[in-house]
Every structure is written in structure tokens, then in C-alpha cells.
Design a protein around this motif. Structure first.
Motif, PDB file in Angstrom:
ATOM      1  N   LEU A 200      -3.555  -0.785  -0.777  1.00  0.00           N
ATOM      2  CA  LEU A 200      -2.578  -0.635   0.229  1.00  0.00           C
ATOM      3  C   LEU A 200      -1.587   0.497  -0.513  1.00  0.00           C
ATOM      4  O   LEU A 200      -1.043   0.070  -1.472  1.00  0.00           O
ATOM      5  N   ASP A 201      -1.286   1.367   0.408  1.00  0.00           N
ATOM      6  CA  ASP A 201      -0.390   2.353   0.266  1.00  0.00           C
ATOM      7  C   ASP A 201       0.745   2.190   1.276  1.00  0.00           C
ATOM      8  O   ASP A 201       0.878   2.118   2.403  1.00  0.00           O
ATOM      9  N   GLY A 202       2.095   2.560   0.633  1.00  0.00           N
ATOM     10  CA  GLY A 202       3.155   2.207   1.465  1.00  0.00           C
ATOM     11  C   GLY A 202       3.816   1.124   1.507  1.00  0.00           C
ATOM     12  O   GLY A 202       3.454   0.182   0.569  1.00  0.00           O
ATOM     13  N   LEU A 217      -0.760  -4.989  -8.448  1.00  0.00           N
ATOM     14  CA  LEU A 217       0.208  -3.909  -8.517  1.00  0.00           C
ATOM     15  C   LEU A 217      -0.328  -2.829  -9.206  1.00  0.00           C
ATOM     16  O   LEU A 217      -0.167  -2.870 -10.422  1.00  0.00           O
ATOM     17  N   GLY A 218      -0.625  -1.629  -8.590  1.00  0.00           N
ATOM     18  CA  GLY A 218      -1.023  -0.529  -9.498  1.00  0.00           C
ATOM     19  C   GLY A 218      -2.118  -0.425  -9.873  1.00  0.00           C
ATOM     20  O   GLY A 218      -3.100  -1.754 -10.159  1.00  0.00           O
ATOM     21  N   GLY A 219      -3.029   0.651 -10.289  1.00  0.00           N
ATOM     22  CA  GLY A 219      -4.094   0.548 -10.961  1.00  0.00           C
ATOM     23  C   GLY A 219      -5.560   0.136 -10.046  1.00  0.00           C
ATOM     24  O   GLY A 219      -5.219  -0.373  -8.891  1.00  0.00           O
ATOM     25  N   GLU A 235       0.124  -3.184 -13.359  1.00  0.00           N
ATOM     26  CA  GLU A 235      -0.217  -2.446 -14.438  1.00  0.00           C
ATOM     27  C   GLU A 235       1.041  -2.037 -14.926  1.00  0.00           C
ATOM     28  O   GLU A 235       2.159  -1.971 -14.573  1.00  0.00           O
ATOM     29  N   ASP A 236       1.017  -1.116 -16.185  1.00  0.00           N
ATOM     30  CA  ASP A 236       2.163  -0.567 -16.608  1.00  0.00           C
ATOM     31  C   ASP A 236       2.728   0.498 -15.812  1.00  0.00           C
ATOM     32  O   ASP A 236       2.347   1.088 -15.093  1.00  0.00           O
TER      33      ASP A 236
END
Length: 461
Positions: A200-202, A217-219, A235-236
Motif C-alpha cells: 500500500l502506497d500513500g 511498514l516498509g520493505g 523496517e529500519d
């Protein structure tokens, strides 16, 4: 206009303020109840002779009279006790006459003159239809419809005649350009994010409660460290936050969870070592952890007679109802304490709460290490995260007074020397220069304070 008749019934009497009738009372007539109303002088008796005022009879009854010729239907009379409204009592007769009149408004003749004439009002024949002679002619003369859709006579058309679908018709999804009933869409097809898997972007703007099994979240990794159900993984951070947020920003760096606060501080949660914490003793915060090197037998706050303030950091919002000190020794049967109070002040030295006089509540103590003494505040108080002072005031001469635990800064003494204030402006220890206080003031000022020379222990909960 015609006059209306008033009074003359059993309801109209001249009365004083107590309700007693006034025989032969003289009254005036007005066109309104307010002070700006005008007196009505155009009046007639029931025999149609002019009168300027009303006179009650020997029984206080108001005789019938005719009102002014302006058609007034309500008047106000005053027999000295204030104006009282009278309504014309011939309204019923007037209404009946109006309803029974052949032309009460005088417009029926004009209406009748318009019936059945050009530019007038059409009339109906016995069959309920407008007579043809009252209808305008067609521009091309008399014309008539000879047929409809090839039908003549009384024509009735059905759906097929006008190329329409019957009432019980149905359509297939293909006929109306819709997807079949058993169709499915992918999350990508409708611009939504999938329940499992996917990216999911945005931003997500959800005002309702949504349920997700897990969130990452992330990755692109699906590794949840062997967990499932209500897991949040991250992710970091690609770029570590370095500005001041408006609230709190959480992120990961080097595989460690971090929080950046509105004050710019970065907090990294760590495992607590095997040390004692305030909640182990039922407290929300304390000045420091009492330990084996605390001075014995403690120190007497009554010795100098000062009010002592002990700084305490509160980490989370909490409601407190008690304060504590630690008694190292007290010969209670021979107590010489005259008064004692504890309380809470904010960083600006405004009192937030206090105890009652606790001089009789200190426990008798003779054991090594002493014991904690907890005292209820007279009212609970809600504290936001920040730094506060716990106040200690014990008054009384001699040595038969409580000895309270104090930290040992210099191995052999309890003097702390000057200590810098924290980021909230709160000192670890303060004491008043005055030795005459007998209770906790509602407020203090820094000019009345000095660095604490005795570092007492205190807690709140």
C-alpha cells in the motif's frame, strides 16, 4: 362600518383588585391595553344614545353598549383596577349572517358573468365534459385523428406496439454492460490494498475501525519473526527523523525501536535491569531508589524547622492520592511533634495537594532500615508527565521526632551542595530560608528557597 355590541352578559362585572364587585362603578373604554392606547369616546348605550363612559348597575354588572363605528371587535375597560379586554358578543350572529348570505363578498355576480363565455370560465355539460362550443378551433379548421399506429377506434397500445420491453422483462449483465453476478475483482483492480500480501502506497484515511491480521511498514519481507495475528513489523527508517515533530514519531534504526518526542528527545526502550522501581512499592514515582547506603538513623526535618521540597519525576500521566516518606527511627510514645504535613507542588511552586496534619500518623520505628510511611492526600490530583516537588514539613523540639531517610552524597554526610535544575526547572532538593512555617503555603517563590542541604527521600502514588 357597523358597530358591535359589548357586555350585557353575566360575565362582565366591575370588580376591585380583590375580585369584589363595585356597584355603580364608573369606567373608561380604551382601544388597547398599553399605555399608548387611546380612550374610546364614540360609544352608544343599548338604547343607541351617546355615552362617554361606562357605569355599572347597582349589582356591579356592566350594561350592554355599542362600540365605535370602526367595527372594533375587542375593547379594554378600566374600572380602576387595570384594563380588562372585552370581546364583542355579537360575533356569532355576524358569522351566521355571513354564511347564509347569497353573496357575502359581492363577487359572485362577476364570476357568474364569466361562465361559458370566451376568455371566461368553461362549464361542463351533463356528461362531465367541456362542451365543444367552448373549445378553440384548430388553426387549420376542424381536424381529427384518423388512426394510431394503424389502429382506429378506441386504440389501446401494448409494449410491443411501441417497441418497449414488457413489465416482467429481465436483462442479462452483458445486455446492460455489467459484470456477471459471480465476478471477482483483485485489490489492484479497484485501487484497494489487499487483506494479505501486497503493498500500500500513500495515505490511508479511515474514520471507521478496520481490522488487519498483521501490518508491516516498509520493505517487502513477510518475516514476522514467527508471530501471527495483531503483529506490527517495521523496517529500519530510510532516513532517520532529525526534526522536531508536532507530536511523537516512532521508527526503527539499527533494528531498534525508537521514539522521537515533541521536545526533540529520542527515546530507545531498553530492558529494565534487576533494580527496584516505584511500582514495586505501589508508588507512581519517587526521588531515588532507597538502598543499603542510606544514612542511619536518617535526619530530623524538625531540627531546623524548615519546609523541605524533594524533586520527583513523573513519566506518565497519573492520578495520585498519597505521598510517602521513609522513617528510619521514631520514639512515638515520647513524641514531641507539634504538627506535620506533606503535599505536592508543581514546578512553579504552586501547591496542588496536601495531607491533613499527620503528626499522629508517623509509625513508631526502631528497626534497622526503617519503614515506609504513606499518607493520604485530602484530595486526589491528576499529574501530567513532568517534574514535581513533594513537600515535607515537621515541627517539634527535641529528638523524639521522626528521623527520615536521606541520601548519602558524601559517604559521611547528607549535604548535597548545589544541584542543577532539570529540563523542567525543578531542583532535586530545595528548602525554605524561613523556619517559621506551620503549614504548607498555597504557593512559594524561588527567592524564598535555597538549595537543599538534606536530601530526603519521598514518593507519590
Amino acid at each position: 362600518m357597523a358597530r358591535n355590541i359589548f357586555a350585557g352578559t353575566a360575565a362582565e362585572v366591575a370588580e376591585d383588585v380583590s375580585g369584589a364587585r363595585i356597584p355603580n362603578a364608573v369606567g373608561t373604554v380604551w382601544d388597547g391595553p398599553s399605555g399608548g392606547a387611546s380612550q374610546v369616546l364614540d360609544l352608544l348605550s343599548s338604547e343607541l344614545t351617546p355615552i362617554a363612559e361606562l357605569v355599572a348597575n347597582d349589582h356591579g354588572m356592566v350594561p350592554a353598549f355599542w362600540g365605535p363605528d370602526n367595527g372594533s371587535e375587542r375593547l379594554w375597560v378600566d374600572f380602576g383596577s387595570g384594563r380588562v379586554a372585552l370581546v364583542a358578543n355579537n360575533l356569532a350572529e355576524r358569522l351566521k349572517s355571513h354564511l347564509e348570505a347569497s353573496d357575502p363578498h359581492g363577487d359572485r355576480a362577476a364570476i357568474l358573468a364569466l361562465l361559458g363565455v370566451p376568455t371566461g370560465i368553461a362549464t361542463l355539460a351533463e356528461d362531465g365534459r367541456v362542451t365543444p362550443s367552448q373549445l378553440p378551433e384548430f388553426a387549420g379548421g376542424e381536424q381529427s385523428v384518423s388512426s394510431v399506429n394503424g389502429y382506429v377506434g378506441d386504440v389501446i397500445l401494448d409494449a410491443e406496439d411501441v417497441k418497449a420491453s414488457p413489465e416482467d422483462h429481465t436483462h442479462t449483465p452483458a445486455q446492460v454492460g455489467s459484470a456477471p453476478a459471480d465476478h471477482t475483482h483483485t485489490a489492484e483492480a479497484i485501487g484497494a490494498f489487499p487483506i494479505t500480501g501486497g503493498t500500500l502506497d500513500g495515505a490511508v484515511n479511515a474514520n471507521a475501525t478496520s481490522a488487519f491480521p498483521n501490518i508491516r511498514l516498509g520493505g517487502v519481507s513477510t518475516n514476522l519473526a514467527g508471530g501471527s495475528g495483531s503483529i506490527i513489523a517495521m523496517e529500519d527508517a530510510t532516513t532517520v527523523p532529525n526534526a522536531t515533530p508536532t507530536s511523537v514519531v516512532q521508527y526503527a534504526e539499527g533494528g531498534r525501536f525508537k521514539l522521537r518526542q515533541r521536545d526533540g528527545k529520542v527515546i530507545t526502550p531498553v530492558n529494565m535491569p534487576g533494580t527496584w522501581q516505584p511500582d514495586d512499592y505501589g508508588l507512581a514515582a519517587w526521588s531515588y531508589d532507597l538502598h543499603e547506603s542510606s544514612r542511619t538513623p536518617g535526619d530530623r526535618p524538625s531540627e531546623a524547622g524548615r519546609l523541605y521540597l524533594v524533586g520527583v519525576p513523573v513519566r506518565t500521566k497519573t492520578t495520585v492520592s498519597k505521598v510517602s516518606c521513609h522513617v528510619m527511627g521514631f520514639d512515638k510514645p515520647n513524641s514531641t511533634v507539634t504538627s506535620a504535613y506533606m503535599g505536592i507542588y508543581d514546578k512553579d511552586l504552586t501547591r496542588l495537594a496536601l495531607t491533613a496534619d499527620i503528626k499522629a500518623m508517623f509509625p513508631e520505628t526502631h528497626n534497622t532500615g526503617g519503614q515506609m510511611a504513606t499518607f493520604n492526600l485530602t484530595n486526589s490530583v491528576s499529574l501530567n508527565p513532568g517534574s514535581y516537588y513533594i513537600a515535607i514539613l515537621v515541627k517539634g523540639p527535641g529528638t523524639s521526632v521522626p528521623y527520615l531517610a536521606a541520601t548519602n552524597w558524601g559517604s559521611t554526610a547528607t549535604t548535597s551542595g548545589a544541584k542543577a535544575a532539570d529540563v523542567n526547572g525543578v531542583h532535586r532538593w530545595l528548602q525554605t530560608t524561613s523556619t517559621t512555617l506551620t503549614t504548607l503555603p498555597t504557593s512559594l517563590t524561588m527567592v524564598d528557597m535555597a538549595d537543599g542541604m538534606t536530601c530526603y527521600w519521598a514518593g507519590l502514588g
